[in-house]
Design a protein around this motif. Structure first.
Motif, PDB file in Angstrom:
ATOM      1  N   THR A  57      39.993  47.060  40.376  1.00 33.66           N
ATOM      2  CA  THR A  57      40.666  45.799  40.198  1.00 33.66           C
ATOM      3  C   THR A  57      41.957  46.205  40.979  1.00 33.66           C
ATOM      4  O   THR A  57      42.482  47.459  41.310  1.00 33.66           O
ATOM      5  CB  THR A  57      41.031  45.558  38.818  1.00 33.66           C
ATOM      6  N   ILE A  89      45.455  39.219  40.770  1.00 34.54           N
ATOM      7  CA  ILE A  89      44.375  40.361  40.364  1.00 34.54           C
ATOM      8  C   ILE A  89      43.099  39.955  41.008  1.00 34.54           C
ATOM      9  O   ILE A  89      42.443  38.864  40.432  1.00 34.54           O
ATOM     10  CB  ILE A  89      44.395  40.523  39.110  1.00 34.54           C
ATOM     11  N   PHE A 132      39.046  41.499  41.250  1.00 37.08           N
ATOM     12  CA  PHE A 132      38.182  42.608  40.921  1.00 37.08           C
ATOM     13  C   PHE A 132      36.619  42.337  41.947  1.00 37.08           C
ATOM     14  O   PHE A 132      36.226  41.541  42.276  1.00 37.08           O
ATOM     15  CB  PHE A 132      37.464  41.733  39.627  1.00 37.08           C
ATOM     16  N   ALA A 144      47.025  46.237  37.582  1.00 38.57           N
ATOM     17  CA  ALA A 144      45.604  45.990  36.755  1.00 38.57           C
ATOM     18  C   ALA A 144      44.761  47.354  36.728  1.00 38.57           C
ATOM     19  O   ALA A 144      44.885  47.995  37.693  1.00 38.57           O
ATOM     20  CB  ALA A 144      44.929  45.104  37.864  1.00 38.57           C
ATOM     21  N   THR A 145      44.556  47.827  35.581  1.00 37.84           N
ATOM     22  CA  THR A 145      43.691  48.661  35.271  1.00 37.84           C
ATOM     23  C   THR A 145      42.363  48.438  34.580  1.00 37.84           C
ATOM     24  O   THR A 145      42.607  47.457  33.561  1.00 37.84           O
ATOM     25  CB  THR A 145      44.346  49.875  34.575  1.00 37.84           C
ATOM     26  N   PRO A 146      41.128  48.605  34.847  1.00 39.32           N
ATOM     27  CA  PRO A 146      39.989  48.285  34.027  1.00 39.32           C
ATOM     28  C   PRO A 146      39.357  49.568  33.144  1.00 39.32           C
ATOM     29  O   PRO A 146      39.776  50.720  33.388  1.00 39.32           O
ATOM     30  CB  PRO A 146      38.983  48.050  34.953  1.00 39.32           C
ATOM     31  N   ILE A 170      33.815  44.586  30.408  1.00 42.37           N
ATOM     32  CA  ILE A 170      34.746  45.186  31.413  1.00 42.37           C
ATOM     33  C   ILE A 170      36.150  44.476  30.591  1.00 42.37           C
ATOM     34  O   ILE A 170      36.208  43.244  30.519  1.00 42.37           O
ATOM     35  CB  ILE A 170      34.666  44.629  32.570  1.00 42.37           C
ATOM     36  N   VAL A 177      40.374  44.407  31.501  1.00 48.09           N
ATOM     37  CA  VAL A 177      41.381  44.633  32.553  1.00 48.09           C
ATOM     38  C   VAL A 177      42.700  43.928  32.111  1.00 48.09           C
ATOM     39  O   VAL A 177      43.007  42.747  31.520  1.00 48.09           O
ATOM     40  CB  VAL A 177      41.160  43.715  33.842  1.00 48.09           C
ATOM     41  N   TRP A 224      46.999  43.748  33.068  1.00 49.74           N
ATOM     42  CA  TRP A 224      48.117  43.892  33.856  1.00 49.74           C
ATOM     43  C   TRP A 224      49.442  43.287  33.412  1.00 49.74           C
ATOM     44  O   TRP A 224      49.457  42.651  32.301  1.00 49.74           O
ATOM     45  CB  TRP A 224      47.555  43.034  35.183  1.00 49.74           C
ATOM     46  N   ARG A 258      38.460  39.796  30.597  1.00 51.29           N
ATOM     47  CA  ARG A 258      37.370  40.349  30.151  1.00 51.29           C
ATOM     48  C   ARG A 258      36.302  39.737  30.703  1.00 51.29           C
ATOM     49  O   ARG A 258      36.159  38.600  30.802  1.00 51.29           O
ATOM     50  CB  ARG A 258      37.314  40.645  28.551  1.00 51.29           C
ATOM     51  N   TRP A 277      34.265  35.581  33.664  1.00 54.13           N
ATOM     52  CA  TRP A 277      35.422  35.670  32.956  1.00 54.13           C
ATOM     53  C   TRP A 277      36.102  34.856  32.169  1.00 54.13           C
ATOM     54  O   TRP A 277      35.708  33.627  32.459  1.00 54.13           O
ATOM     55  CB  TRP A 277      36.370  36.407  34.060  1.00 54.13           C
TER      56      TRP A 277
END
Length: 431
Positions: free
Chosen positions: A159, A177, A179, A212-214, A222, A224, A226, A236, A244
């Motif tokens: 991400t 953001i 992905f 953004a961090t996953p 998954i 994410v 932010w 998610r 999503w």
């Protein structure tokens, strides 16, 4: 594997003995970008193999658990322009993800930040592939990537923030953001998709969609997180990234926004870091987000943890990680969860002991799912940053089977070094 680097092997200097030995991992080199913004990973297939990356293109690695270190510079035809990310899969492949600059001319060309690059090492950090990329959509700019790997299957999620034009004050300019995922070994990437509903601006400030961090759980779901506009958001996907949520989950307020004023720093952020518990322990399945904010005023920055027991549907009240009194600054946190037992580790800069800009580094940990934290100072000595010099935007930490490796930037007289420590949980002070 094609070799696209010139190895510069050197032993790393160790600082004097203390409770937790601080290791000078990267020092300034003539003609190179100052070392800062470190990333770290403990290779899960060989925990003796620890790797650290610093901006712009330096990799420092150990194959004996941190007793000795070697260093190399990584090159790519797509350029290597900082914001380093490191992650590793169960097969021993290590991935170095970073910003791009194919022309090598920085901000002066539209190629700067034109994609996100992923390079792979199969030998613990000595040799690196030329790299693959995702996000190429000129003239848009790509910034601040992060990645996660499925704990069982061979796929990686990435991400990042894509700007219509980085730094533009045009009110129609958007930050979003994105992905993308790689089904195997970072060799190819899916077409990026936008996952945020509400776009941010392009100023790289509080109203920009950023950080953004996953995280990927055992079932491949998954998550994410932010920040934007004083709130933390979650999206998610339960099918590997194809579908999503229609609307982002705004799960916490971030008082004062993610871009905060810290005396002595030109910029400092409290961007969220997401992780979770894939262990067999009692808190398996929990999702955690660590962040900083200034809810008690601009002279009091604190570190917080918020958690969800049910995949992001519901969230706890924030737990204050640092236990000092009010009126001091703790900032730039990063978090790691040891997937062997679910232990949570959060590191951050800390000024509780001073009335000026002297800065220490602390490590906090929780063994009860983030309900309570203990903390300890891990830096051997304080440092004083210079607001006129770039300090970098983040720290990093990795934890595996009771070994914790935090890495951070320190600045002395305007000069940065990247520091680290290799800490065993058993050596942390008892409660």
């Amino acid at each position: 594997m094609k070799i696209l680097l010139a190895l510069t092997i050197s032993l790393i200097v160790f600082h004097s003995q203390a409770q937790y030995k601080n290791i000078t991992l990267a020092e300034p080199l003539t003609g190179q970008f100052p070392p800062l913004e470190p990333a770290v990973v403990i290779n899960p297939s060989n925990p003796q193999n620890i790797l650290v990356a610093t901006a712009l293109n330096r990799i420092i690695f150990s194959k004996d658990g941190g007793a000795s270190w070697l260093q190399t510079s990584v090159q790519s035809p797509f350029g290597v322009y900082g914001d380093p990310v490191l992650t590793a899969d169960s097969k021993g492949n290590v991935y170095f993800i970073h910003l791009a600059d194919p022309g090598g001319k920085g901000r002066s060309t539209t190629e700067w930040l034109d994609r996100i690059v992923c390079q792979r090492s199969t030998d613990g950090g000595v040799l690196w592939s030329p790299g693959t990329f995702t996000g190429l959509n000129p003239p848009k700019d790509n910034d601040k990537p992060w990645a996660a790997i499925h704990p069982k299957k061979e796929f990686m999620a990435m991400t990042w923030t894509q700007f219509d034009q980085y730094g533009s004050a045009d009110k129609t300019c958007e930050s979003n953001i994105l992905f993308s995922k790689s089904p195997a070994k970072g060799e190819k990437w899916t077409e990026p998709v936008r996952i945020n509903k509400e776009a941010g601006d392009c100023l790289d400030d509080d109203f920009t969609a950023m950080g953004a961090t996953p995280f990927i759980d055992q079932e491949g779901r998954i998550f994410v997180a932010w920040a934007k506009s004083g709130q933390l958001f979650l999206d998610r996907s339960f099918d590997g990234g194809d579908i999503w949520l229609r609307s982002d989950i705004a799960f916490a307020q971030q008082m004062g926004g993610w871009n905060m004023t810290i005396p002595g720093l030109g910029r400092a952020n409290g961007l969220p870091v997401i992780s979770g518990d894939n262990s067999t322990g009692p808190f398996r399945g929990s999702i955690y987000v660590a962040f900083a904010d200034q809810r008690f005023g601009s002279d009091d920055t604190d570190i917080w943890l918020i958690k969800s027991p049910n995949r992001g549907d519901n969230w706890s009240d924030p737990v204050r990680v640092n236990s000092d009194g009010k009126g001091k600054h703790q900032f730039m946190p990063w978090m790691a969860v040891d997937q062997a037992n679910g232990a949570i580790y959060i590191m951050y800069y800390d000024r509780r002991a001073y009335d000026d800009e002297q800065t220490d580094v602390y490590l906090a940990w929780s063994m009860d799912g983030g309900n309570h934290f203990s903390e300890v100072k891990i830096s051997e000595s304080a440092f004083v940053p210079d607001a006129k010099k770039f300090f970098g935007d983040y720290t990093n930490i990795s934890a595996h089977m009771g070994v914790i490796v935090p890495v951070w930037t320190r600045m002395d007289n305007g000069v940065t070094n990247v520091m680290g420590a290799v800490i065993k949980h058993q050596d942390l002070p008892a409660k």
